[in-house]
Design a protein around this motif. Sequence first.
Motif, PDB file in Angstrom:
ATOM      1  N   THR A 283       0.845  -1.192   0.000  1.00  7.72           N
ATOM      2  CA  THR A 283       0.000   0.000   0.000  1.00  7.72           C
ATOM      3  C   THR A 283       0.880   1.242   0.000  1.00  7.72           C
ATOM      4  OG1 THR A 283      -0.064   0.151   2.387  1.00  7.72           O
ATOM      5  CG2 THR A 283      -1.777  -1.210   1.347  1.00  7.72           C
ATOM      6  N   VAL A 284       0.241   2.371  -0.183  1.00  8.58           N
ATOM      7  CA  VAL A 284       0.959   3.647  -0.136  1.00  8.58           C
ATOM      8  C   VAL A 284       1.655   3.793   1.218  1.00  8.58           C
ATOM      9  CG1 VAL A 284       0.657   6.140  -0.126  1.00  8.58           C
ATOM     10  CG2 VAL A 284      -0.611   4.734  -1.772  1.00  8.58           C
ATOM     11  N   GLY A 285       0.948   3.406   2.275  1.00  7.79           N
ATOM     12  CA  GLY A 285       1.500   3.485   3.625  1.00  7.79           C
ATOM     13  C   GLY A 285       2.747   2.623   3.782  1.00  7.79           C
ATOM     14  N   ASP A 286       2.655   1.366   3.262  1.00 12.14           N
ATOM     15  CA  ASP A 286       3.806   0.448   3.331  1.00 12.14           C
ATOM     16  C   ASP A 286       5.021   1.043   2.642  1.00 12.14           C
ATOM     17  OD1 ASP A 286       2.146  -1.368   4.525  1.00 12.14           O
ATOM     18  OD2 ASP A 286       1.711  -2.483   2.672  1.00 12.14           O
ATOM     19  N   LEU A 287       4.763   1.573   1.474  1.00  8.51           N
ATOM     20  CA  LEU A 287       5.867   2.111   0.663  1.00  8.51           C
ATOM     21  C   LEU A 287       6.526   3.289   1.378  1.00  8.51           C
ATOM     22  CD1 LEU A 287       7.521   2.140  -1.973  1.00  8.51           C
ATOM     23  CD2 LEU A 287       5.800   3.640  -2.957  1.00  8.51           C
ATOM     24  N   ALA A 288       5.679   4.165   1.949  1.00  4.02           N
ATOM     25  CA  ALA A 288       6.199   5.334   2.658  1.00  4.02           C
ATOM     26  C   ALA A 288       7.098   4.892   3.809  1.00  4.02           C
ATOM     27  CB  ALA A 288       5.044   6.190   3.169  1.00  4.02           C
ATOM     28  N   LYS A 289       6.629   3.864   4.553  1.00  2.00           N
ATOM     29  CA  LYS A 289       7.400   3.370   5.688  1.00  2.00           C
ATOM     30  C   LYS A 289       8.752   2.838   5.207  1.00  2.00           C
ATOM     31  CE  LYS A 289       4.487   1.629   8.724  1.00  2.00           C
ATOM     32  NZ  LYS A 289       3.628   0.511   9.192  1.00  2.00           N
TER      33      LYS A 289
END
Length: 370
Positions: A5-11
Motif C-alpha cells: 500500500t501507499v503506507g507500506d511504501l512510505a514506511k
Amino acid sequence: RGTMTVGDLAKLLHKDASEVIKKLIFLGVMATINQELDMDAILLIAGDYGVEVEVKIPVEEDSFETVEETDEEEDLVSRPPVVTIMGHVDHGKTTLLDSIRKTNVTGGEAGGITQHIGAYQVEINHKKITFLDTPGHEAFTLMRARGAQVTDITIIVVAADDGIMPQTVEAINHAKAAGVPIIVAVNKIDKPEANVDKIKQEMTEYELVPEEWGGDTIFVEVSAKQRIGLENLLEMILLVAEVNDYKANPDKRARATVIEAELDKGKGPVARILVQHGTLKIGDAFVAGNCFGRVRAMVNDKGRRLKEAGPSTPVEITGLTEVPLAGDPFMVFEDERKARAIADRRSIKQRQSEMGANTRVTLDDLYSHI
Ligand code: GTP
Ligand code: MG
C-alpha cells in the motif's frame, strides 16, 4: 506480489505517507494511504527518491520482464541514443521531427513510402540518432510507466509564443521520474509574439535552469517550421549522447518494446517495435505481451527491408498471431513452441485476473441494487 500500500511504501522509504501521496498525484495517480500500488507506481516513486528497487517476483517461466541483463563489459557496443520528443499539444513536436528528418533523409530514401512508424532514425556526421514522436499521450504514459526503459534523452518542446502548459509539466515530470537528461527546445521563435526569456523564466520553476543563467539545462531555440536552430539541436543531442556513451550487447536474442501495433488489412497484425538489446532476425520466435509469433518480414522507417536489426533500431514487423499493446515488452525465445507456451500462460493469467475483477464489480452491483 502486488500487495504494497501507499503506507507500506512510505514506511519502507522512511518518508511521510502524505509526501508519497503528493508525489503520486503529481504523477497523475490519485491515491489514498491504504491503496495498493502496482509495480510501475512503486518503481516510479522509489526512483523519484533515488532508491533502487529490486523486484522479486516468484520465478516463473513467463516473468520475462525480470530476466537479468548480465552483459560483460567487453560485449557492450555503442548504440544510437533514443530520443523522445514530448510536450504540450500543438507546440510543434511532429513538425520538428519532420524537419529534422527532411534535413537528413538522403535523396534516394525520400520516395513516397508511407512512413507512419512513430520512430525514426537519422544520421548526422555518421552518427545515428533514434527519435520517437509522442502522438497519443496515452501510449506514451504507458511506456513511461513500463519503467522508462525506452528513452535515453527527452526533448521538451515548448512553443515560445505560448508557454509552459499542463502537458509540458507532465512531460517534465515523466522525464525526471525516469531520470533521463532533458533538453529544452524552445520552438516557434519565428513568431513575432515569441518570448524566449519568458519560457526560460518559467522553466526555472521546474528546476530547469539554462546554462547561461548558471544552471545545467541545455536550451535550444528553434523554429521547426523555418528550420532554424536544427543543427544546433542535433549537435546538443550528440553531445549528451557522447557524454553518456549508451551501449548494448548486440550479440544475443533481441529484447524490444512495442511502440505501436495495429491490424493491417493486407499484412495482418503489424507491430512497430524498438529493439533495445540483442539483434532481431528474420525467423526469430518471440513473445510480445500476450502474443507470440515469428518474424516474417522486417522493414525500417525508410521502408527498406531488413534481415536483422540491432540495438536502438526501430522496425516494423509482421508475423504476429495477434495485435500486441503499445508498451508491451517483446522478447525472442529459442523456438516457437516455447514462445507460444509463454504467451498462452500470460493470456490465461490475464483472463483470470480480469475475471477476478469482474466478479467483484458484479457483487458490488448486486449490493448497490438491494
Ligand atoms: P500534437 O501531436 O497534437 O501534440 O502536436 P505537435 O506538438 O506535434 O504539433 P505540430 O507539429 O502538429 O504543430 C502544430 C502547429 O504548429 C502546426 O500548425 C505547425 O505548422 C505549427 N508549428 C510547428 N512548429 C512551428 C514553428 O516553428 N513556427 C511556426 N510559426 N509554427 C509552427
Ligand atoms: Mg504531433
